[in-house]
Scaffold this motif. Sequence first.
Motif, PDB file in Angstrom:
ATOM      1  N   SER A 141       0.824  -1.207   0.000  1.00 62.55           N
ATOM      2  CA  SER A 141       0.000   0.000   0.000  1.00 62.55           C
ATOM      3  C   SER A 141       0.859   1.258   0.000  1.00 62.55           C
ATOM      4  O   SER A 141       0.348   2.363  -0.256  1.00 62.55           O
ATOM      5  CB  SER A 141      -0.941   0.006   1.208  1.00 62.55           C
ATOM      6  N   PHE A 142       2.148   1.107   0.272  1.00 61.13           N
ATOM      7  CA  PHE A 142       3.068   2.241   0.235  1.00 61.13           C
ATOM      8  C   PHE A 142       3.999   2.192  -0.973  1.00 61.13           C
ATOM      9  O   PHE A 142       4.385   3.233  -1.506  1.00 61.13           O
ATOM     10  CB  PHE A 142       3.934   2.255   1.511  1.00 61.13           C
ATOM     11  N   LEU A 143       4.380   1.003  -1.390  1.00 65.94           N
ATOM     12  CA  LEU A 143       5.370   0.832  -2.448  1.00 65.94           C
ATOM     13  C   LEU A 143       4.817  -0.079  -3.536  1.00 65.94           C
ATOM     14  O   LEU A 143       4.184  -1.089  -3.238  1.00 65.94           O
ATOM     15  CB  LEU A 143       6.651   0.206  -1.884  1.00 65.94           C
ATOM     16  N   SER A 144       5.085   0.258  -4.786  1.00 68.29           N
ATOM     17  CA  SER A 144       4.652  -0.594  -5.886  1.00 68.29           C
ATOM     18  C   SER A 144       5.814  -1.337  -6.538  1.00 68.29           C
ATOM     19  O   SER A 144       5.608  -2.352  -7.195  1.00 68.29           O
ATOM     20  CB  SER A 144       3.910   0.236  -6.945  1.00 68.29           C
ATOM     21  N   ASP A 145       7.034  -0.839  -6.369  1.00 65.68           N
ATOM     22  CA  ASP A 145       8.205  -1.478  -6.941  1.00 65.68           C
ATOM     23  C   ASP A 145       8.469  -2.790  -6.193  1.00 65.68           C
ATOM     24  O   ASP A 145       8.691  -2.798  -4.980  1.00 65.68           O
ATOM     25  CB  ASP A 145       9.421  -0.549  -6.844  1.00 65.68           C
TER      26      ASP A 145
END
Length: 505
Positions: free
Chosen positions: A181-185
């Motif tokens: 929910s904070f990072l997509s990488d």
Amino acid sequence: MKTVPGRTDRIVVVGAGLSGLAAALHLAGRGREVTVLERDPGPGGRAGRAEHQGYLLDTGPTVLTMPSILRDTFGAVGAELDRELPLTRLDPAYLAQFADGSALPVHTDAAAMTDAVREFAGPAEAAGYLRLRDWLTRLYHAEFGRFIDSNIDSPLGMLNPDLARLVALGGFRRLDAKIGSFLSDERLKRVFTFQALYAGESPMRALALYAVISYMDTVGGVYFPPGGVAALPQALARVAAENGVTFHYGDPVHALERDGSRVHAVRTAAGERHPCDAVVLTTELPESYRLLGRTPARPVPLRPAPSALILHTGGPDTGPDVGHHTISFGHGWRSTFDELITTGRRMSDPSLLITRPTATDPGLAPPGRQLYSILAPVPNLDRGPADWTAEAGPYAEEILAVARQRLLPDFEPEFTEIISPADWADRGHVAGTPFSYAHSFVQTGPFRPRNLPRGTENVVLAGGATVPGVGVPTVLISGRLAADRITGVPGRRSRVLDLATEASR
């Protein structure tokens, strides 16, 4: 909080590992007469030391976090951490190396890490990292004091405002989804979720509250003492002895003498008898239960965590300038955890922790030499039975070949020393794993084996198998929690520390 009834003037601590040493220091600082019995020739337990042709090897943990807990442990008898065991803060804490050839230095300083993430994955991920860091900090403050650093007598003890805060923070969601929910990488997500393996779980199954482990190293910082991590138990034992604790080495405990539900002496294999008012057992859980004469019934058997094969090796300083800690990720991720935890197979695409302690302390190797420790997670012996006596050597060669291909292309080893699940099993570690029991929800907090076992009123447990769990900081806490069970909790300031402030000292 329940405590040991009756007199508690004379305490015997069984085991001079980190939890036993912490218990001894806290008890001595509270005026108790403390005797420590240890089967090995010296202190350390899992955090041991071996020497090979001038190389000094840490045979246990290599990652040290949470100096506040070390400071509290030494401070139990008025000693100062900075004087007894000065620490070097590692920057970066790790280098994360990925299968696509990219790499990310993992800084604990917010500004430096934001810049690194921006360069690595772009401004959106850098902004996500800052939100994640804020969330990790709030999670730590909601979780640490009430659920890690305190004795809980029953699940009802969890019903408090901090539990509501954990729920509101998403602590009971899955770790992988919450970090997502904070990072997509996907590479960044690995940096902040691989720590689930320390808890014996996959990020896809672990609860988000275990992100507190990520806080400890990616925000609180990673440290290293002169002489390696094995210097920690040596320093703790020295300070304990200076403050009146008596140590007996090289003689395992054989039995507990009891009168009804109360133990009044501890006997060793050599026939020595040590009278006591209370006992702290830090032995492996099956051995503790053998000494107690009972094994508590559980609806579901305890599940051990995965194990590890560790390869120590050294040689001429001819390779690239490798940092202190490198996490080398393979292509596989979900498949890796499935292999280690579910199917009991070795990693088909290994992820490794490669440590070069001589990057910080060159004195751990002969002049002109470098020392490496390569940790490869493997299934425990329950999940993946194997003849490690025969297979450790060939598998270590495979792991070394992977490390040379990824990080050490010109390295020529002049020695290798291997620690495999067979060696852990020989030490009595359950299922051949040094990481004890996994931290699934039903094996955490009040659901983990109690440190105040039923049936014996003056014996307390400490160590990774009991609360709060596995890891250097937590086993040190377990020693203090055991002391609290004996003496009650002395008046002290809040232990929920702002590590960001502390790390800046």
